[in-house]
Design an enzyme around this catalytic site. Structure first.
Site, short mmCIF file in Angstrom:
data_model
loop_
_atom_site.label_atom_id
_atom_site.label_comp_id
_atom_site.label_asym_id
_atom_site.label_seq_id
_atom_site.Cartn_x
_atom_site.Cartn_y
_atom_site.Cartn_z
N GLU A 1 0.82 -1.21 0.00
CA GLU A 1 0.00 0.00 0.00
C GLU A 1 0.85 1.26 0.00
OE1 GLU A 1 -3.68 0.03 0.17
OE2 GLU A 1 -3.46 -2.06 -0.44
N HIS B 1 -4.94 1.47 7.06
CA HIS B 1 -3.54 1.78 6.76
C HIS B 1 -2.91 2.26 8.06
CE1 HIS B 1 -4.63 2.81 2.32
NE2 HIS B 1 -4.00 1.65 2.35
N CYS C 1 -3.05 11.18 3.73
CA CYS C 1 -3.32 10.28 2.59
C CYS C 1 -3.12 11.02 1.28
CB CYS C 1 -4.78 9.81 2.59
SG CYS C 1 -5.28 8.92 4.03
O1 SUG Z 1 -7.84 2.96 -0.13
N1 SUG Z 1 -10.64 5.10 -0.09
C1 SUG Z 1 -9.21 4.91 0.04
C2 SUG Z 1 -8.64 5.84 1.09
C3 SUG Z 1 -7.14 5.83 1.10
C4 SUG Z 1 -6.57 6.58 2.24
N2 SUG Z 1 -5.17 6.58 2.17
C5 SUG Z 1 -4.32 6.47 3.24
N3 SUG Z 1 -4.75 6.13 4.42
N4 SUG Z 1 -3.07 6.66 3.02
C6 SUG Z 1 -8.86 3.47 0.37
O2 SUG Z 1 -9.59 2.85 1.15
C7 SUG Z 1 -12.81 4.78 -1.12
C8 SUG Z 1 -13.43 4.92 -2.48
C9 SUG Z 1 -14.92 4.80 -2.45
O3 SUG Z 1 -15.47 4.14 -1.56
O4 SUG Z 1 -15.58 5.37 -3.35
C10 SUG Z 1 -11.31 4.60 -1.13
O5 SUG Z 1 -10.76 4.04 -2.06
#
Ligand code: SUG
Length: 445
Positions: A174, A250, A369
């Site tokens: 990730e 994460h 993020c």
């Molecule tokens: O991978 N949300 C992302 C959020 C990422 C956050 N990044 C970090 N923590 N570094 C994920 O879960 C949701 C998309 C949706 O539901 O439409 C999404 O992909």
């Protein structure tokens, strides 16, 4: 020689929407199907970038990806004109269709893992795009992420680019969301801390039972090998499976580090005492500030709701640190009180700045993020494509670009509109010219 930590923020793409795609990510699931605003999402992101630039940080921009991803739909057997491909997929496989429309590349902490030249065997800055195998919609990102990073860091004297790890859950990676680097100075060799959720090849080891652990130990090790890190620079630490099961998908949702500060929740890790002793030993003589937040001060639930740890911990020009927090932290009385007290304690953290990034937060993406950190020296910074570095002119130009191309509102049903594909491609084509990154999207190749 000066050294900088440059934050490359993801520009929110024109299809930003809430589809509930991320099992294990509380905000993504709870906001599923609500109406989004791509325009305000992009502007919230740009405002944060500009504010950091105005605070004296070097700030960069990372381009979003082409969505809807027609090439993937074709790979999955949908055929005809682009409009026909979209309409067939939307009708016959709505879940797949929603996934290929996600603007999730905005969370660039998941774009790649980056090791600065001070840590690597060949002295180059190493980049490995994250394969993001755990979520179908995110697994579509690595190839284009790699192309965009190559176009931004396009000089093989200073920058080394690797292919993403094999696309398989055994090597689930990730990116920087599970990677933190501590160092006494950005230009000195630091300690690269890889946080993983489970062991891929040993099911007897601890693992969460409800939600997925996205990152494996084996993936983290592979990145360290590829980047030429020494054992003396590297620490592997397992996330507490119990917090993954509470929505910490994460590690950057429960801990953040910068220079000599590690800011973390007491429940974040397994084997914390021994691992922190290893970090301190590898860090050297200067003491690391391990700033622990107790459950009695802030619960894991409050941390997940407010993203207290998905904050950016920045070193200011006077050497003190500032926290860049989402306004959700300000709105929660316990977290706001904690932060107000934190800046009075004996740590380098002296200021808190709150930013409204609610459009991103509703999908589980906070300030941290939204950015990929790259530590660079003057020479390396001079070798970065200058068109991706934020300044007053680029800020104005990107706001105009958003105003011209982005919708004020987007519902999941609107994603079926073939016009959205045209709007998105027109916008991205123009963006590649603004950022001078060449042809990086499938529709351009
Ligand atoms: O991978 N949300 C992302 C959020 C990422 C956050 N990044 C970090 N923590 N570094 C994920 O879960 C949701 C998309 C949706 O539901 O439409 C999404 O992909």
């Amino acid at each position: 020689m000066h050294h900088y930590e440059v934050n490359f923020d993801g520009l929110v793409g024109p299809t930003h929407n809430y589809a509930g795609l991320s099992f294990g990510n509380v905000a993504s699931l709870s906001n599923a199907k609500s109406t989004s605003s791509p325009k305000s999402a992009a502007k919230q992101g740009l405002a944060k970038m500009k504010a950091l630039h105005d605070m004296g940080m070097v700030q960069g921009v990372l381009a979003p990806q082409e969505r809807p991803d027609v090439a993937t739909l074709r790979r999955l057997g949908f055929s005809g004109s682009d409009a026909e491909v979209l309409s067939k997929a939307a009708q016959q496989a709505p879940e797949i269709f929603q996934a290929v429309c996600s603007a999730s590349s905005m969370w660039t902490a998941n774009a790649a893992t980056v090791s600065p030249g001070a840590d690597t065997a060949d002295g180059k800055v190493h980049f490995t795009p994250a394969n993001l195998t755990n979520k179908f919609h995110r697994s579509l990102e690595p190839t284009t992420s790699g192309r965009i990073l190559q176009a931004m860091f396009n000089n093989n004297r200073y920058f080394a680019h690797h292919t993403h790890l094999p696309d398989n859950e055994h090597f689930g990676d990730e990116g920087a969301a599970n990677h933190t680097r501590l160092c006494s100075n950005y230009g000195h060799a630091g300690v690269e801390i890889f946080t993983f959720g489970r062991y891929a090849f040993d099911s007897s080891k601890p693992a969460p039972s409800k939600f997925p652990a996205r990152q494996t130990y084996e993936a983290s090790q592979a990145i360290a090998r590829l980047h030429g890190l020494s054992d003396e620079n590297t620490v592997y630490i397992q996330q507490n499976p119990a917090v993954i099961d509470q929505g910490v998908f994460h590690n950057d949702v429960i801990a953040v580090g910068n220079q000599n500060v590690m800011f973390y929740h007491e429940q974040a890790f397994l084997d914390t005492e021994a691992k922190f002793a290893e970090i301190q030993r590898k860090f050297g003589d200067e003491p690391v500030h391990f700033v622990e937040v107790k459950t009695s001060e802030v619960s894991v639930e409050d941390a997940v709701q407010t993203y207290l740890f998905n904050t950016q911990l920045l070193t200011m020009q006077d050497g003190t640190m500032a926290i860049i927090a989402p306004t959700e932290c300000q709105e929660n009385p316990r977290v706001a009180a904690y932060l107000a007290d934190l800046v009075t304690r004996n740590t380098p953290i002296r200021q808190v700045h709150y930013f409204d990034v609610k459009q991103s937060m509703r999908n589980g993406g906070g300030p941290a993020c939204l950015r990929l950190r790259v530590a660079l020296n003057d020479t390396e910074l001079a070798a970065v494509n200058p068109a991706v570095i934020m300044n007053d002119e680029l800020f104005a130009r990107l706001n105009q670009w958003v105003d011209k191309h982005y919708r004020d509102e987007l519902s999941v049903a609107d994603l079926r509109d073939p016009q959205l594909l045209m709007e998105s491609r027109t916008a991205l084509d123009e963006l590649t010219q603004i950022l001078k990154i060449g042809s990086v999207y499938p529709f351009q190749l």
